[in-house]
Design a protein around this motif. Sequence first.
Motif, PDB file in Angstrom:
ATOM      1  N   ASP A  19       0.822  -1.215   0.000  1.00 10.64           N
ATOM      2  CA  ASP A  19       0.000   0.000   0.000  1.00 10.64           C
ATOM      3  C   ASP A  19       0.854   1.262   0.000  1.00 10.64           C
ATOM      4  OD1 ASP A  19       0.979  -0.122   2.564  1.00 10.64           O
ATOM      5  OD2 ASP A  19      -0.937   0.290   3.550  1.00 10.64           O
ATOM      6  N   ARG A  33      -7.253   7.899  -0.187  1.00  9.05           N
ATOM      7  CA  ARG A  33      -7.521   6.746   0.670  1.00  9.05           C
ATOM      8  C   ARG A  33      -9.023   6.535   0.749  1.00  9.05           C
ATOM      9  NH1 ARG A  33      -2.903   3.701   2.523  1.00  9.05           N
ATOM     10  NH2 ARG A  33      -1.133   5.132   2.409  1.00  9.05           N
ATOM     11  N   PRO A  36      -9.516   0.804   3.460  1.00  9.80           N
ATOM     12  CA  PRO A  36      -8.214   0.141   3.371  1.00  9.80           C
ATOM     13  C   PRO A  36      -7.515   0.341   2.031  1.00  9.80           C
ATOM     14  CG  PRO A  36      -9.960  -1.444   3.007  1.00  9.80           C
ATOM     15  CD  PRO A  36     -10.643  -0.148   3.377  1.00  9.80           C
ATOM     16  N   LEU A  37      -8.209   0.929   1.054  1.00  8.06           N
ATOM     17  CA  LEU A  37      -7.661   1.048  -0.293  1.00  8.06           C
ATOM     18  C   LEU A  37      -6.814   2.297  -0.478  1.00  8.06           C
ATOM     19  CD1 LEU A  37     -10.609   0.098  -2.689  1.00  8.06           C
ATOM     20  CD2 LEU A  37      -8.698  -1.327  -1.984  1.00  8.06           C
ATOM     21  N   TYR A  51      -3.748  -2.218  -1.694  1.00  7.19           N
ATOM     22  CA  TYR A  51      -4.034  -2.294  -0.263  1.00  7.19           C
ATOM     23  C   TYR A  51      -3.111  -3.331   0.351  1.00  7.19           C
ATOM     24  CZ  TYR A  51      -6.661  -6.160  -2.268  1.00  7.19           C
ATOM     25  OH  TYR A  51      -7.017  -7.269  -3.006  1.00  7.19           O
ATOM     26  N   ARG A  52      -2.883  -3.189   1.643  1.00 10.42           N
ATOM     27  CA  ARG A  52      -2.129  -4.198   2.375  1.00 10.42           C
ATOM     28  C   ARG A  52      -3.049  -5.328   2.821  1.00 10.42           C
ATOM     29  NH1 ARG A  52       1.378  -2.088   7.354  1.00 10.42           N
ATOM     30  NH2 ARG A  52       2.059  -0.746   5.632  1.00 10.42           N
ATOM     31  N   LEU A  54      -7.636  -5.919   3.484  1.00 11.94           N
ATOM     32  CA  LEU A  54      -8.971  -5.304   3.448  1.00 11.94           C
ATOM     33  C   LEU A  54      -9.574  -5.193   4.832  1.00 11.94           C
ATOM     34  CD1 LEU A  54     -10.429  -6.910   0.195  1.00 11.94           C
ATOM     35  CD2 LEU A  54      -9.546  -4.590   0.532  1.00 11.94           C
ATOM     36  N   TRP A  82      -7.569  -3.353 -10.115  1.00  6.59           N
ATOM     37  CA  TRP A  82      -7.565  -3.818  -8.728  1.00  6.59           C
ATOM     38  C   TRP A  82      -6.533  -4.932  -8.659  1.00  6.59           C
ATOM     39  CZ3 TRP A  82     -11.595  -3.061  -4.697  1.00  6.59           C
ATOM     40  CH2 TRP A  82     -11.406  -3.853  -3.571  1.00  6.59           C
TER      41      TRP A  82
END
Length: 283
Positions: A19, A33, A36-37, A51-52, A54, A82
């Motif tokens: 991320d 941001r 979580p994205l 993302y790291r 979700l 994605w």
Amino acid sequence: MTDLDVSTLRTAYDNQLRDRVPDPLPAGVTVERDGPLVRMLGLDHGGFLGYRTLGGLTGAALDELIARQRDIFAARGEPVEWKLHGHDEPADLPERLRAAGFVPEEEETVLIGPVAALAATLPVPPPGVRLREVTARADLDRIAEMESIVWDEPRDWLADGLERELAADPAVSHVAAGADGSQVWPQALTVVVAEEVESGRVVSAGWVRYVAGTGFATLWGGSTLPRWRSRGIYRSLVTYRARLADARGFTLLQVDASAESRPILERLGFVAVTSTTPYVYTP
């Protein structure tokens, strides 16, 4: 390597790369941001979602997050990727992405290798080919032309993107070991071409991004014109960039590898830690 080593490398990859926002940020690129994205807009080839983790989102809440990204890029009239990994949760995430209109592209393997061992090997391109670091737009256009031939589709956007990255990249001065004075190095990106000595034609190219604040440098590119394959060019580009990373103090290299590149990289000591699949929504 043992399973524990692979698990440790995967954790380092998740924590240090997944991320992370590009630094420096190229002109025209914005980062937002959304829970979580990390959502990146203004890229040359569409948007990007990373993302790291979700954070445990499932069901309707996850569907709403996915749909929101789709709708944002639909309104902009541009595609978005994605980046899904093989160990991502929940397990039904691929189905939820497809239900929202995201289409999977070719799966790649995330490989990680040690810099030091690779940097100890001299890059040896085949006779008639030289490796050269480039920054000029004319060279970037030649890279895009080569990639367009390899992939049989226009890749002008690649030259635009690399040019913007290079323009944003502040050169920094380093003392050259064993020499008087200093060298000026790019801080975030180096682009390397393999070209025919006689004609100057680019036959392959790769670039390395130095991820500040981590132990990682990441390798990109590597496409090679058909008649120049299986001659050691890809391997020489890898070891050349490993030496650049080693000089800057990085200890690990990361690559999203195609099925063709993976065996070469594994012979060089890279280890597979997970898979990654681009899920792309196109308005």
